[in-house]
Design an enzyme around this catalytic site. Structure first.
Site, PDB file in Angstrom:
ATOM      1  N   ASN A 117       0.873  -1.167   0.000  1.00  0.00           N
ATOM      2  CA  ASN A 117       0.000   0.000   0.000  1.00  0.00           C
ATOM      3  C   ASN A 117       0.912   1.219   0.000  1.00  0.00           C
ATOM      4  OD1 ASN A 117      -2.215  -1.713   0.331  1.00  0.00           O
ATOM      5  ND2 ASN A 117      -2.177  -1.523   2.552  1.00  0.00           N
ATOM      6  N   HIS A 129       8.167   5.246   5.046  1.00  0.00           N
ATOM      7  CA  HIS A 129       9.342   4.453   4.673  1.00  0.00           C
ATOM      8  C   HIS A 129       8.924   3.369   3.667  1.00  0.00           C
ATOM      9  CE1 HIS A 129      13.511   3.172   6.040  1.00  0.00           C
ATOM     10  NE2 HIS A 129      13.182   2.292   5.121  1.00  0.00           N
ATOM     11  N   HIS A 149       7.989   0.245   2.057  1.00  0.00           N
ATOM     12  CA  HIS A 149       7.822  -1.105   2.592  1.00  0.00           C
ATOM     13  C   HIS A 149       6.555  -1.727   2.017  1.00  0.00           C
ATOM     14  CE1 HIS A 149       4.942   1.043   5.126  1.00  0.00           C
ATOM     15  NE2 HIS A 149       4.435  -0.123   5.493  1.00  0.00           N
ATOM     16  N   GLN A 202       4.069  -5.670   2.540  1.00  0.00           N
ATOM     17  CA  GLN A 202       3.692  -6.668   3.537  1.00  0.00           C
ATOM     18  C   GLN A 202       3.475  -8.024   2.880  1.00  0.00           C
ATOM     19  OE1 GLN A 202       0.910  -5.215   6.740  1.00  0.00           O
ATOM     20  NE2 GLN A 202       0.662  -3.481   5.340  1.00  0.00           N
TER      21      GLN A 202
END
Length: 361
Positions: A170, A181, A183, A185
């Site tokens: 997302n 930051h 990233h 999942q």
């Protein structure tokens, strides 16, 4: 690819990956307690699907303004983050505010069926640099990321409680990101979620009727039509699908029907990395600020049956309105599940095609 596993002081796992060997490091944690909050699942009888309840996630870190970045390497011993300082490129760790956890607690009783929210939620930190993005990373770093996703798929698929490994990102507050930051999942579900489950059914039925893969045939037709193609090589293609539900929706897929990440060849991984960079650079150059999107990787479930008809592919969709160019989900979409597209795929493909990028610069 180099990998090293660590255990945090609170008991959670941490995996560091790099393009060179990783030394022994001290795994930090922003919390000392190993106590974990557990969610639970409730069965939705009318939709025929599980709903996950995880109220503790209301208290997770949300766009901190104090200068504290929990995904940056730890600098101050008195205020540790999730990651150590040291030479590595990508990090994966168990989410502190996980919706799915191992050894979940007994669920509450209610009028519908309930179950523990067993599974795993991992955070994948794409780079140590907080100002980076997937679009800004070099090709070999993106190739490493695909190898990391593959490694996590293999590890999680080996667990008997995991039936589907879902890789996603997302990006942007507009789609629910709580940290800037870069990233993504990984969720390891104890069930096959509704969207990939339906895809598997449709792909299997299509193959039974036609003797060919559904997405394979769609890709062939898109390449023949050529109007919505953004990038392609001998092995990989990126395109705005003719059936796009969102403005600027893009799919990236290997041309052959690869069912899951471990079945990719080295060349396919390399070409996928290049396709990812092309698409993401085009997205970012459309706007005066970073382009918000959800990236979802669809691949075969891990629960045992033969999913050879599954065709791995990335889907990108920006589901909210920015500058009146994107779409809200409203009554027809949320209430009835029937999408009304306010733009034509060909129009948005033309916009993306017109964005010049050089991924080798």
């Amino acid at each position: 690819m180099y990998k090293r596993a660590f255990q945090k002081p609170d008991g959670r796992a941490l995996y560091l990956y790099g393009r060179s060997p990783i030394p022994d490091l001290q795994a930090p944690s922003p919390v000392a307690s190993s106590d974990r909050h557990h969610g639970h699942r409730r069965w939705h009888p009318l939709r025929g699907e599980w709903v996950i309840y995880a109220g503790h996630r209301q208290h997770r870190t949300f766009l901190p303004t104090s200068g504290y970045d929990p995904l940056s390497p730890s600098v101050y011993e008195e205020r540790p983050t999730e990651l150590p300082a040291g030479p590595y490129d990508i990090a994966v760790f168990e989410n502190l505010s996980a919706a799915l956890t191992e050894n979940g607690s007994e669920p509450p009783r209610t009028i519908v069926q309930t179950a523990p929210a067993d599974g795993v939620c991992e955070v994948v930190v794409f780079a140590q640099d907080a100002s980076a993005s997937l679009a800004a990373l070099p090709i070999d770093h993106l190739e490493l990321l695909i190898e990391v996703w593959t490694d996590r798929y293999v590890d999680l698929a080996a667990r008997p409680d995991i039936r589907y490994v879902f890789v996603f990102e997302n990006r942007g507050i507009e789609v629910g990101a709580t940290l800037d930051h870069p990233h993504g999942q990984i969720y390891g579900y104890p069930f096959v979620p509704p969207v990939p489950a339906r895809e598997q059914e449709i792909e299997a039925a299509y193959y039974l009727e036609n003797g060919r893969g559904l997405l394979e045939d769609l890709i062939t037709a898109e390449l023949r039509d050529a109007r919505r193609i953004l990038y392609h090589t001998d092995t990989v293609v990126a395109f705005v699908p003719a059936c796009a539900r969102y403005a600027y929706e893009v799919w990236i897929a290997p041309k052959r029907p690869v069912h899951a990440l471990p079945s990719l060849t080295g060349l396919e991984r390399h070409d996928l990395a290049r396709a990812l960079k092309v698409v993401l650079m085009k997205f970012d150059r459309l706007w005066s600020r970073p382009f918000p999107y959800v990236m979802a990787l669809h691949q075969a479930p891990t629960d045992g049956p033969d999913y050879a008809r599954s065709h791995l592919h990335f889907e990108f969709y920006p589901p909210y309105r920015m500058a009146d160019r994107l779409k809200y989900l409203a009554g027809s979409e949320l209430g009835a599940g029937a999408f009304t597209a306010d733009t034509l795929p060909e129009e948005k493909a033309c916009e993306l095609q017109a964005v010049e990028v050089n991924i080798d610069a």
